[in-house]
Scaffold this motif. Structure first.
Motif, PDB file in Angstrom:
ATOM      1  N   LEU A  17      -6.791   1.069  -0.747  1.00 16.85           N
ATOM      2  CA  LEU A  17      -6.487   1.977  -0.065  1.00 16.85           C
ATOM      3  C   LEU A  17      -5.302   1.251   0.717  1.00 16.85           C
ATOM      4  CD1 LEU A  17      -5.236   4.939   0.298  1.00 16.85           C
ATOM      5  CD2 LEU A  17      -7.302   5.231   2.391  1.00 16.85           C
ATOM      6  N   GLN A  18      -6.013  -0.075   1.391  1.00 16.58           N
ATOM      7  CA  GLN A  18      -4.983  -0.897   2.694  1.00 16.58           C
ATOM      8  C   GLN A  18      -3.647  -1.272   1.411  1.00 16.58           C
ATOM      9  OE1 GLN A  18      -6.597  -3.584   4.551  1.00 16.58           O
ATOM     10  NE2 GLN A  18      -8.836  -2.768   4.256  1.00 16.58           N
ATOM     11  N   ILE A  19      -4.013  -1.626   0.620  1.00 21.57           N
ATOM     12  CA  ILE A  19      -2.676  -1.992  -0.879  1.00 21.57           C
ATOM     13  C   ILE A  19      -1.675  -1.223  -0.602  1.00 21.57           C
ATOM     14  CG2 ILE A  19      -2.287  -3.117  -2.686  1.00 21.57           C
ATOM     15  CD1 ILE A  19      -5.496  -4.760  -2.452  1.00 21.57           C
ATOM     16  N   LYS A  20      -2.531  -0.385  -1.195  1.00 20.79           N
ATOM     17  CA  LYS A  20      -1.030   1.102  -1.053  1.00 20.79           C
ATOM     18  C   LYS A  20      -0.527   1.023   0.070  1.00 20.79           C
ATOM     19  CE  LYS A  20      -3.737   3.768  -4.549  1.00 20.79           C
ATOM     20  NZ  LYS A  20      -2.808   3.521  -5.904  1.00 20.79           N
ATOM     21  N   LEU A  21      -1.167   1.694   1.264  1.00 25.47           N
ATOM     22  CA  LEU A  21      -0.651   1.874   2.260  1.00 25.47           C
ATOM     23  C   LEU A  21       0.413   0.623   2.685  1.00 25.47           C
ATOM     24  CD1 LEU A  21      -3.470   2.981   4.721  1.00 25.47           C
ATOM     25  CD2 LEU A  21      -1.672   4.429   3.215  1.00 25.47           C
ATOM     26  N   GLU A  22      -0.074   0.010   2.086  1.00 28.25           N
ATOM     27  CA  GLU A  22       1.187  -1.766   2.692  1.00 28.25           C
ATOM     28  C   GLU A  22       2.648  -1.810   1.741  1.00 28.25           C
ATOM     29  OE1 GLU A  22       0.102  -3.473   4.993  1.00 28.25           O
ATOM     30  OE2 GLU A  22       1.530  -5.094   5.179  1.00 28.25           O
ATOM     31  N   ARG A  23       2.317  -1.347   0.323  1.00 33.98           N
ATOM     32  CA  ARG A  23       2.949  -1.357  -0.314  1.00 33.98           C
ATOM     33  C   ARG A  23       3.918  -0.224  -0.353  1.00 33.98           C
ATOM     34  NH1 ARG A  23       2.797   1.053  -6.537  1.00 33.98           N
ATOM     35  NH2 ARG A  23       5.125   0.216  -6.739  1.00 33.98           N
ATOM     36  N   TYR A  24       3.530   0.831   0.407  1.00 36.30           N
ATOM     37  CA  TYR A  24       3.953   1.803   0.343  1.00 36.30           C
ATOM     38  C   TYR A  24       5.620   1.770   1.557  1.00 36.30           C
ATOM     39  CZ  TYR A  24       5.082   7.032   1.488  1.00 36.30           C
ATOM     40  OH  TYR A  24       6.334   7.439   1.755  1.00 36.30           O
TER      41      TYR A  24
END
Ligand SMILES: Nc1ncnc2c1ncn2[C@@H]1O[C@H](COP(=O)(O)OP(=O)(O)O)[C@@H](O)[C@H]1O
Ligand SMILES: [Mg+2]
Length: 231
Positions: A17-24
């Motif tokens: 989820l951290q990666i998704k938030l950062e990517r977003y």
């Protein structure tokens, strides 16, 4: 006056989820940038911008707000168990952003909330940041209810107390039609039996709080402006 809440344990956000938030956040920033460039309308970057942000957003959770300085969404129920959490993700870079504002105004607001959450004197008045990216591109805080009947007098009392706290300077005014933002119910939610600020990105922290060397070395643009006018 209720006692100051002890600092909460940080909440562990799963790495996916951290990666998704950062990517977003990065997609929002870079794709909106190419959108603002002089590339032709049929540029694939422009066409995919909405698709990409929609897709990532859907994977993350229910959208609460979009179009202000930040994108706000509920996190999936699998995060946090019985407590509901929301994420605030830095939105697009503004076209005419002032050079003292790094990245975007949403970025400044995120950093203010991250740092204010480390400032003991303000904690009883805010819905605290419980996890954040070292870049500041996203942060997580508990969900606070806004669909309630507000006691206007109590809100004013709290806002006045916030104004009187040493080491903070509420600087944002007028975005809701006049007066300081901290007096507007839109910026409060019900949390742990009291009204608390859930949008405190308009408060400049003048006191110093710890920042780790691994974090973005954020300096509030307001502090830079004030230093400039003094010289
Ligand atoms: N902790 C929270 N719990 C519930 N809703 C929230 C929370 N934080 C923000 N929101 C909702 O999202 C909206 C936008 O968030 P805000 O912090 O005001 O971002 P910005 O004004 O920078 O876009 C708020 O007005 C509120 O309705
Ligand atoms: Mg707001």
């Amino acid at each position: 006056m209720p006692p100051i809440q002890p600092a909460k344990d940080p909440v562990q956000i799963p790495i996916w989820l951290q990666i998704k938030l950062e990517r977003y956040a990065v997609e929002c920033l870079t794709r909106s940038e190419s959108r603002h460039s002089s590339l032709p309308d049929d540029n694939p970057d422009q066409r995919t911008y909405d698709d990409v942000v929609d897709e990532i957003r859907e994977e993350m959770g229910k959208l609460l707000s979009f179009g202000g300085g930040r994108v706000v969404c509920k996190l999936p129920e699998s995060v946090g168990g019985s407590t509901e959490y929301i994420a605030k993700i830095v939105g697009a870079r503004e076209r005419d952003k002032h050079e003292s504002v790094p990245v975007s105004t949403g970025f400044v607001q995120n950093w203010r909330e991250i740092l204010l959450s480390r400032y003991e004197q303000i904690r009883e008045y805010i819905v605290p940041v419980v996890s954040a990216s070292p870049t500041g591109l996203w942060l997580v805080m508990p969900y606070a209810e806004q669909e309630i009947e507000w006691d206007r007098d109590r809100l004013n009392e709290i806002a006045e107390e916030v104004e009187a706290v040493d080491g903070v300077n509420p600087v944002m005014a007028g975005s809701m039609g006049g007066g300081l933002d901290i007096y507007w119910s839109e910026n409060f939610g019900a949390y742990e039996g009291e009204y608390r600020l859930l949008d405190y990105g308009g408060i400049h922290l003048t006191a110093t709080v710890p920042q780790s060397s691994e974090e973005f070395p954020f300096v509030d643009p307001r502090a830079i402006e004030e230093a400039d006018t003094e010289t």
